[in-house]
Every structure is written in C-alpha cells, then in structure tokens.
Design a protein around this motif. Structure first.
Motif, PDB file in Angstrom:
ATOM      1  N   MET A   1       0.827  -1.214   0.000  1.00 45.16           N
ATOM      2  CA  MET A   1       0.000   0.000   0.000  1.00 45.16           C
ATOM      3  C   MET A   1       0.861   1.265   0.000  1.00 45.16           C
ATOM      4  O   MET A   1       0.391   2.334  -0.403  1.00 45.16           O
ATOM      5  CB  MET A   1      -0.909   0.017   1.228  1.00 45.16           C
ATOM      6  CG  MET A   1      -1.801  -1.196   1.359  1.00 45.16           C
ATOM      7  SD  MET A   1      -2.853  -1.064   2.829  1.00 45.16           S
ATOM      8  CE  MET A   1      -3.351  -2.773   3.037  1.00 45.16           C
ATOM      9  N   ALA A   2       2.079   1.153   0.471  1.00 40.89           N
ATOM     10  CA  ALA A   2       3.030   2.270   0.502  1.00 40.89           C
ATOM     11  C   ALA A   2       4.349   1.740  -0.047  1.00 40.89           C
ATOM     12  O   ALA A   2       5.245   1.369   0.704  1.00 40.89           O
ATOM     13  CB  ALA A   2       3.190   2.795   1.930  1.00 40.89           C
ATOM     14  N   PRO A   3       4.486   1.665  -1.384  1.00 40.19           N
ATOM     15  CA  PRO A   3       5.550   0.872  -1.991  1.00 40.19           C
ATOM     16  C   PRO A   3       6.875   1.579  -2.229  1.00 40.19           C
ATOM     17  O   PRO A   3       7.834   0.926  -2.642  1.00 40.19           O
ATOM     18  CB  PRO A   3       4.926   0.462  -3.329  1.00 40.19           C
ATOM     19  CG  PRO A   3       4.016   1.602  -3.668  1.00 40.19           C
ATOM     20  CD  PRO A   3       3.478   2.097  -2.366  1.00 40.19           C
ATOM     21  N   ASN A   4       6.937   2.883  -1.997  1.00 39.85           N
ATOM     22  CA  ASN A   4       8.129   3.634  -2.379  1.00 39.85           C
ATOM     23  C   ASN A   4       8.678   4.434  -1.203  1.00 39.85           C
ATOM     24  O   ASN A   4       7.976   4.682  -0.221  1.00 39.85           O
ATOM     25  CB  ASN A   4       7.792   4.592  -3.530  1.00 39.85           C
ATOM     26  CG  ASN A   4       7.215   3.863  -4.726  1.00 39.85           C
ATOM     27  OD1 ASN A   4       7.854   2.975  -5.285  1.00 39.85           O
ATOM     28  ND2 ASN A   4       5.989   4.217  -5.117  1.00 39.85           N
ATOM     29  N   VAL A   5       9.932   4.851  -1.319  1.00 43.11           N
ATOM     30  CA  VAL A   5      10.510   5.719  -0.291  1.00 43.11           C
ATOM     31  C   VAL A   5       9.637   6.946  -0.097  1.00 43.11           C
ATOM     32  O   VAL A   5       9.338   7.370   1.024  1.00 43.11           O
ATOM     33  CB  VAL A   5      11.944   6.137  -0.682  1.00 43.11           C
ATOM     34  CG1 VAL A   5      12.485   7.159   0.307  1.00 43.11           C
ATOM     35  CG2 VAL A   5      12.861   4.919  -0.740  1.00 43.11           C
ATOM     36  N   ASN A   6       9.188   7.526  -1.200  1.00 43.14           N
ATOM     37  CA  ASN A   6       8.360   8.731  -1.138  1.00 43.14           C
ATOM     38  C   ASN A   6       7.025   8.478  -0.458  1.00 43.14           C
ATOM     39  O   ASN A   6       6.437   9.401   0.127  1.00 43.14           O
ATOM     40  CB  ASN A   6       8.148   9.258  -2.562  1.00 43.14           C
ATOM     41  CG  ASN A   6       7.284  10.490  -2.606  1.00 43.14           C
ATOM     42  OD1 ASN A   6       6.081  10.415  -2.849  1.00 43.14           O
ATOM     43  ND2 ASN A   6       7.884  11.641  -2.351  1.00 43.14           N
ATOM     44  N   SER A   7       6.534   7.228  -0.490  1.00 41.36           N
ATOM     45  CA  SER A   7       5.237   6.912   0.124  1.00 41.36           C
ATOM     46  C   SER A   7       5.205   7.301   1.590  1.00 41.36           C
ATOM     47  O   SER A   7       4.175   7.729   2.119  1.00 41.36           O
ATOM     48  CB  SER A   7       4.950   5.411   0.006  1.00 41.36           C
ATOM     49  OG  SER A   7       5.081   4.942  -1.302  1.00 41.36           O
TER      50      SER A   7
ATOM     51  N   ASN B   1     -10.507   2.274   3.708  1.00 43.92           N
ATOM     52  CA  ASN B   1      -9.092   2.196   4.073  1.00 43.92           C
ATOM     53  C   ASN B   1      -8.401   3.428   3.510  1.00 43.92           C
ATOM     54  O   ASN B   1      -8.289   3.603   2.298  1.00 43.92           O
ATOM     55  CB  ASN B   1      -8.487   0.913   3.497  1.00 43.92           C
ATOM     56  CG  ASN B   1      -7.007   0.755   3.834  1.00 43.92           C
ATOM     57  OD1 ASN B   1      -6.361   1.688   4.269  1.00 43.92           O
ATOM     58  ND2 ASN B   1      -6.487  -0.439   3.611  1.00 43.92           N
ATOM     59  N   ARG B   2      -7.929   4.312   4.409  1.00 47.03           N
ATOM     60  CA  ARG B   2      -7.327   5.577   4.000  1.00 47.03           C
ATOM     61  C   ARG B   2      -5.790   5.538   4.052  1.00 47.03           C
ATOM     62  O   ARG B   2      -5.132   6.569   3.935  1.00 47.03           O
ATOM     63  CB  ARG B   2      -7.857   6.707   4.889  1.00 47.03           C
ATOM     64  CG  ARG B   2      -9.357   6.902   4.751  1.00 47.03           C
ATOM     65  CD  ARG B   2      -9.932   7.850   5.798  1.00 47.03           C
ATOM     66  NE  ARG B   2      -9.418   9.207   5.711  1.00 47.03           N
ATOM     67  CZ  ARG B   2      -9.834  10.128   4.849  1.00 47.03           C
ATOM     68  NH1 ARG B   2     -10.781   9.827   3.971  1.00 47.03           N
ATOM     69  NH2 ARG B   2      -9.321  11.342   4.854  1.00 47.03           N
ATOM     70  N   ILE B   3      -5.228   4.335   4.214  1.00 50.12           N
ATOM     71  CA  ILE B   3      -3.776   4.207   4.387  1.00 50.12           C
ATOM     72  C   ILE B   3      -3.043   4.190   3.049  1.00 50.12           C
ATOM     73  O   ILE B   3      -1.970   4.784   2.902  1.00 50.12           O
ATOM     74  CB  ILE B   3      -3.445   2.920   5.172  1.00 50.12           C
ATOM     75  CG1 ILE B   3      -4.075   2.979   6.574  1.00 50.12           C
ATOM     76  CG2 ILE B   3      -1.935   2.724   5.268  1.00 50.12           C
ATOM     77  CD1 ILE B   3      -3.552   4.099   7.453  1.00 50.12           C
ATOM     78  N   ALA B   4      -3.583   3.492   2.050  1.00 53.55           N
ATOM     79  CA  ALA B   4      -2.857   3.285   0.795  1.00 53.55           C
ATOM     80  C   ALA B   4      -2.568   4.606   0.091  1.00 53.55           C
ATOM     81  O   ALA B   4      -3.382   5.531   0.101  1.00 53.55           O
ATOM     82  CB  ALA B   4      -3.660   2.364  -0.125  1.00 53.55           C
TER      83      ALA B   4
ATOM     84  N   LEU C   1      -2.104  -4.625  -6.269  1.00 54.34           N
ATOM     85  CA  LEU C   1      -1.501  -5.060  -5.011  1.00 54.34           C
ATOM     86  C   LEU C   1      -2.146  -4.372  -3.811  1.00 54.34           C
ATOM     87  O   LEU C   1      -2.342  -5.006  -2.770  1.00 54.34           O
ATOM     88  CB  LEU C   1       0.008  -4.787  -5.043  1.00 54.34           C
ATOM     89  CG  LEU C   1       0.777  -5.529  -6.142  1.00 54.34           C
ATOM     90  CD1 LEU C   1       2.270  -5.234  -6.041  1.00 54.34           C
ATOM     91  CD2 LEU C   1       0.521  -7.037  -6.068  1.00 54.34           C
ATOM     92  N   ALA C   2      -2.467  -3.085  -3.928  1.00 53.34           N
ATOM     93  CA  ALA C   2      -3.104  -2.392  -2.806  1.00 53.34           C
ATOM     94  C   ALA C   2      -4.478  -2.983  -2.514  1.00 53.34           C
ATOM     95  O   ALA C   2      -4.851  -3.199  -1.344  1.00 53.34           O
ATOM     96  CB  ALA C   2      -3.221  -0.901  -3.113  1.00 53.34           C
ATOM     97  N   ILE C   3      -5.242  -3.278  -3.563  1.00 53.22           N
ATOM     98  CA  ILE C   3      -6.578  -3.865  -3.370  1.00 53.22           C
ATOM     99  C   ILE C   3      -6.451  -5.279  -2.829  1.00 53.22           C
ATOM    100  O   ILE C   3      -7.191  -5.680  -1.914  1.00 53.22           O
ATOM    101  CB  ILE C   3      -7.372  -3.816  -4.690  1.00 53.22           C
ATOM    102  CG1 ILE C   3      -7.696  -2.353  -5.050  1.00 53.22           C
ATOM    103  CG2 ILE C   3      -8.655  -4.625  -4.584  1.00 53.22           C
ATOM    104  CD1 ILE C   3      -8.235  -2.164  -6.451  1.00 53.22           C
ATOM    105  N   ALA C   4      -5.506  -6.057  -3.362  1.00 51.31           N
ATOM    106  CA  ALA C   4      -5.284  -7.418  -2.846  1.00 51.31           C
ATOM    107  C   ALA C   4      -4.918  -7.382  -1.371  1.00 51.31           C
ATOM    108  O   ALA C   4      -5.411  -8.194  -0.567  1.00 51.31           O
ATOM    109  CB  ALA C   4      -4.190  -8.116  -3.647  1.00 51.31           C
TER     110      ALA C   4
END
Length: 449
Positions: free
Chosen positions: A301-307, A346-349, A357-360
């Motif tokens: 849900m947060a896949p990057n450094v910038n996330s 869900n407000r995290i992603a 992947l986020a939905i899964a």
C-alpha cells in the motif's frame, strides 16, 4: 478470443497494445498490428519483466537466479477479453488489452500482481463471498518540469494564473482546468472507465477522482488504465499529472482510498450487516483484520521511499490504524450509509501504489480478520492521532519491508516466490535511492560541515 476479435474488427482497430502490470504498476508489453495479434492470440515476455524496479534495474543476481529460470525464459501472456480499452489519444485506432500470465504448463505466474489479486479473490469465492470496492484516486496537476532537482509548482489555469493557497472543494479552482478534465471524462467514457465525482482536494492543484463501486478485479484494471489516461490528457494540455504519494513539500500527500464491503454470492446481501440493520460480527472482525495485518502488508500500500513522506508528523494523512464512524482522522473510516451499503474506507494506501496489489492487500487483511475472528479496538471519538490505542504503522520503507519479510501470514497467503520477489524489487529501489545525493544535502551541508 471470439468476443475480443469481434470487438477489434467492429472498432476498426489497427494496433493492439498488449500489456501487463509489473510490480510498480508500470505497463509493460508489446505493440502489435491487429492481424498479428489475432494470429498469435497473445504474446510472450521474459520472466525478468516482473523483477524490474521502477528504474528498470533488476534485483540481486543470487535472488534473481533463485526465483527465475537461469535461461531467462519467457512466460505466456493470454489476453483477457474483459479487459480491453480503447486509447482515444493515439493517431492509429489502438486498443490496450490487459493480459494474464502463465508458465508453459498453464500455471499462473506467482510474481504477477494481477494474478495475486485473483488469488485473493479466490479465497473469498471459496467462502461464498464477493468483495465490492470503490477506489478514490488523489493526484496533483503540476507545471511541466524537465529538471528533477527543481521543486514542482502548480500549472497555469484558464485565468492565466497559477493556483495559490488551499482550495478544498472549490468549484472555481477545479474549473481552472476544465479543458483537461473534459478530455479526461471523454476518454474515460470511451474506455468504459466508471469514474464518478471530481473534487478539488486540500493541496494546491490537488484533485480527486472517485470510481463507482463494483468488482475488485475490474476496478483494479480501471485504476491501472486511468493513471495512464490522466497523464496523457494532462500532457495534451501541457501539464503534468502525478500520482506520487508526496510530490510537493509542505502540501498534503495523495492517497488511494479504498471503500470495501463484502456480499454473500447467493443472496447478494452485505455480510457486514445483520438482519436488524446493525453491524455484524464479520464487519467487526474485518476491521480487526485490517488493524492486525496492514502493518505486515504495508509495502503493498506504501511501496516507495516517497510513500512514507506522506506519513510524516503534522501531515493530513491518518498515520494510524484506528477506526471510527464518519471520522476522517482514522486510518479506517466508516462512512455514513444505509445498512445494505455498510462499508469500510481504508485511507492508508497511497496513490502511488500498484492498484492490483493495494486492493489485494486490503482485501486479504479483512479476509484474515474474518476467518481468524480478530476483534478490533474500541472505535475512536475525536482526533485519532491524539487518541491512539497502541496500534502502530512502520514509518519507513526499510522498516516496512523488514516487517513484511518476517510475517508468516504474508508468506502463507502470498507465497514465498511473490513475497521474496516483491521485497527484493523494493529493496533494490531503496538501494538506488540511497545512492542519490539530494538537494537538501547540497543546500545545507555543502559549505557548512
């Protein structure tokens, strides 16, 4: 293939973009003349495509060899007749066709993000359940910028001026970019993308598009296609559109809010609601599963450094796993609705997450909560970040990947191959990031230390 071939002929398609999603969410594949596409009934791609990083690099050689055939063989890509989208911005009549991936024995490729979502949906199907979701995608419009060292600035609107200040829900501010959004809506309609409301979000030139609720796989496809569609519409109007989680310093981040509920396949009734209209035990356990397992699946849900810049203290993102009715300060918000439409947001992603992947991930968390009878915390009244109940999120990509790597539940449900491959791709991204000297370092350290 008959349905697909009939569609291509009816729309006089001359070129077909055969695509799959990689781990990042980048569309990778081949462009073929329509006759060749019909003759070959799909395409082949090297297995290594699914272990590419956002920079196009590959994972560590030892892990690469352990996950893939050393001969760098191809996998088979089979077109999904239900995932065909016109490309209105192309000169030639072109269709984009999303493909599923299989090995030569006909087994789904474990590293495929789309296959992973289908794997999670099969868990629900086996229980007689069907998830219903509705994504909300936040994004920024920016002035075109060819220098990555320069900060992003808002684009010039119809008035000839750049937007300034915060214009949440402003109709006039959104109308500054009417020509762009008219193309976006027209192109989405031509592709069958079921987008609904457009609103101006809190940030400067930050917007949000809401999708109508529906099937999880179809909407993951639609978000995948929408990102590209919006970027193309923006470029047509000499603007950039970005789904980075935190593209602008001191501005709010961009999220992918995922509304989710579950219906019984036989009856069509929402299993989150009892017969008398009250919250069901499964509803509460679904929330409990989100609270328990989001930390272990957070890199999806947060896949990057910038996330993780979106999660910094003082930002508007809900950096918590609390839940509450109509409470936007909670990471898990329960919107006001009728009993049949009871759902969880869900407000995290982040908006930068791969939609498959986020939905899964969010659906798997809820599934585990229901099958394990996980009890949630007490719902929060007031500001959730000031009333936390001991449920915490990893706050860096490095920490999140370590938590995911150590999770037995993640490996049980996602499989060792996908888990190891995904973590390896994100660790390679992290290593690439660490090699870059930032403008902050040059500004404050160059002549002072």
């Amino acid at each position: 293939m008959k349905k697909l071939i009939d569609y291509l002929k009816a729309n006089k398609i001359t070129e077909v973009e055969c695509v799959i999603s990689d781990m990042t969410g980048i569309a990778r594949g081949k462009i073929a003349p329509v006759d060749k596409f019909i003759d070959e009934k799909g395409m082949r791609l090297p297995e290594s495509v699914l272990l590419q990083t956002v920079t196009g690099d590959y994972v560590d050689d030892d892990l690469y060899d352990s996950l893939l055939d050393k001969a760098d063989i191809d996998f088979v890509c089979v077109p999904d007749e239900n995932a065909v989208f016109m490309l209105p911005w192309t000169v030639e009549a072109t269709a984009q066709v999303i493909h599923d991936t299989f090995d030569k024995m006909g087994n789904p490729i474990e590293l495929s993000p789309r296959n992973l979502l289908k794997k999670v949906l099969k868990l629900y199907e086996d229980k007689g359940w069907k998830p219903v979701i509705a994504p909300e995608m936040e994004f920024y419009l920016t002035h075109r910028n060819s220098d990555p060292d320069m900060p992003l600035i808002p684009p010039v609107g119809r008035s000839g001026r750049k937007e300034s200040g915060r214009q949440s829900f402003s109709i006039d501010a959104a109308n500054e970019y009417d020509p762009l959004f008219e193309d976006m809506y027209d192109w989405c309609e031509a592709q069958g993308l079921d987008i609904d409301t457009l609103i101006h979000e809190e940030g400067t030139a930050q917007m949000e598009i809401n999708f109508s609720h529906g099937d999880a796989l179809s909407l993951a496809d639609q978000v995948f296609v929408f990102k590209r569609t919006l970027r193309e519409a923006a470029l047509k109007h000499d603007v950039c559109a970005t789904f980075m989680a935190k593209p602008v310093t001191d501005e709010p981040g961009s999220a992918m809010h995922i509304h989710q509920s579950v219906v019984d396949i036989k009856t069509g009734k929402n299993i989150f609601t009892n017969e008398d209209g009250t919250k069901s035990a499964k509803f509460l356990c679904y929330i409990g599963g989100l609270q328990k397992y989001i930390p272990e699946l957070l890199p999806l849900m947060a896949p990057n450094v910038n996330s993780f810049r979106r999660f910094l203290p003082g930002t508007s993102a809900p950096v918590n796993l609390e839940w509450g009715d109509e409470n936007r300060t909670c990471g898990l918000r329960i919107p006001e609705s009728s009993p049949q439409n009871r759902r969880i947001e869900n407000r995290i992603a982040g908006a930068d997450a791969n939609s498959y992947l986020a939905i899964a991930a969010t659906l798997l968390c809820g599934y585990m909560g229901m099958v394990e009878d996980v009890k949630p915390s007490t719902p929060v009244q007031g500001r959730a970040n000031e009333n936390r109940q001991g449920i915490s999120l990893p706050l860096t990509l490095e920490e999140a990947l370590a938590v995911m790597s150590e999770s037995s539940a993640v490996r049980e449900y996602l499989g060792d191959t996908f888990t190891s491959g995904y973590i390896a791709v994100k660790q390679a991204d992290l290593e690439n990031f660490r090699r870059v000297i930032s403008s902050w370092e040059r500004e404050f350290l160059l002549l002072t230390v």
